[in-house]
Write a protein that holds these residues in place. Structure first.
Motif, PDB file in Angstrom:
ATOM      1  N   ILE A  54     -43.885  -1.702 -13.028  1.00 25.26           N
ATOM      2  CA  ILE A  54     -43.075  -2.155 -11.653  1.00 25.26           C
ATOM      3  C   ILE A  54     -43.128  -0.987 -10.910  1.00 25.26           C
ATOM      4  N   LYS A  56     -40.810   0.378  -7.451  1.00 25.96           N
ATOM      5  CA  LYS A  56     -39.824   0.036  -6.883  1.00 25.96           C
ATOM      6  C   LYS A  56     -39.864   0.706  -5.354  1.00 25.96           C
ATOM      7  N   TYR A  74     -40.300  -4.849  -4.687  1.00 27.03           N
ATOM      8  CA  TYR A  74     -40.460  -4.709  -6.319  1.00 27.03           C
ATOM      9  C   TYR A  74     -42.097  -5.128  -6.325  1.00 27.03           C
TER      10      TYR A  74
END
Length: 187
Positions: A54, A56, A74
């Motif tokens: 992931i 961000k 995300y």
């Protein structure tokens, strides 16, 4: 003969499990993209995508200097680097926020009717109700209320030059026009 029948039965059942084995990981429906639903929160993303990466991209939130800032995003990447999804939460910098939208970037995500990133306009139109078409400078957006989704088709696919706000109707879109983007909205 009995053993051959048993072996064939086991192979058939195994095939069914293999075919359905993604556990809905790539299913798309109204209010659902894979394991994400309208109730999913930002803090749950780490658990849902524990085997993926992931990235961000966080905004400055309401306290930042830039009034016209972007939303938090995300980006979900599969092991190996394939970009699967870009998720935007409803509230910036809030781990308890639910999700606003999910941009689908992998053709394995598809609806029950088979709609995915590789679908042509002909397939979209034949299997879905297009509620309206809106035009921007660079694309035509199709609104599918049954999925709460928008699908953008690049104006180049339509034979129209960019930076032209010419209105586009469904009838003007060529059957072989390809999808530029596919977004499911959770509002």
């Amino acid at each position: 003969m009995k053993n051959i029948f048993k072996l064939a039965s086991v192979l058939l059942i195994s095939l069914v499990f293999i075919k359905c084995g993604n556990g809905g990981k790539f299913d798309v429906a109204k209010g659902k993209v894979g394991q994400l639903t309208t109730k999913t929160t930002v803090q749950e993303l780490e658990t849902i995508f524990k085997n993926d990466s992931i990235v961000k991209i966080l905004s400055e939130g309401a306290k930042g200097d830039n009034y016209f800032q972007d939303d938090d995003e995300y980006e979900i990447y599969e092991k190996g680097g394939k970009h699967l999804l870009t998720i935007t939460p409803k509230e910036q910098l809030d781990s308890t926020s639910t999700l606003k939208s999910i941009k689908i970037l992998d053709e394995r995500f598809k609806t029950a009717s088979g709609l995915n990133l590789k679908s042509t306009f002909e397939e979209i139109n034949a299997n879905n109700i297009i509620n309206k078409v809106e035009t921007s400078f660079s694309s035509a957006s199709l609104f599918l209320d049954e999925l709460n989704a928008t699908i953008a088709i690049d104006k180049e696919e339509l034979g129209i030059k960019e930076n032209n706000m010419q209105k586009v109707s469904k009838e003007q879109i060529p059957d072989l026009a390809k999808i530029k983007s596919f977004i499911i909205w959770f509002n």
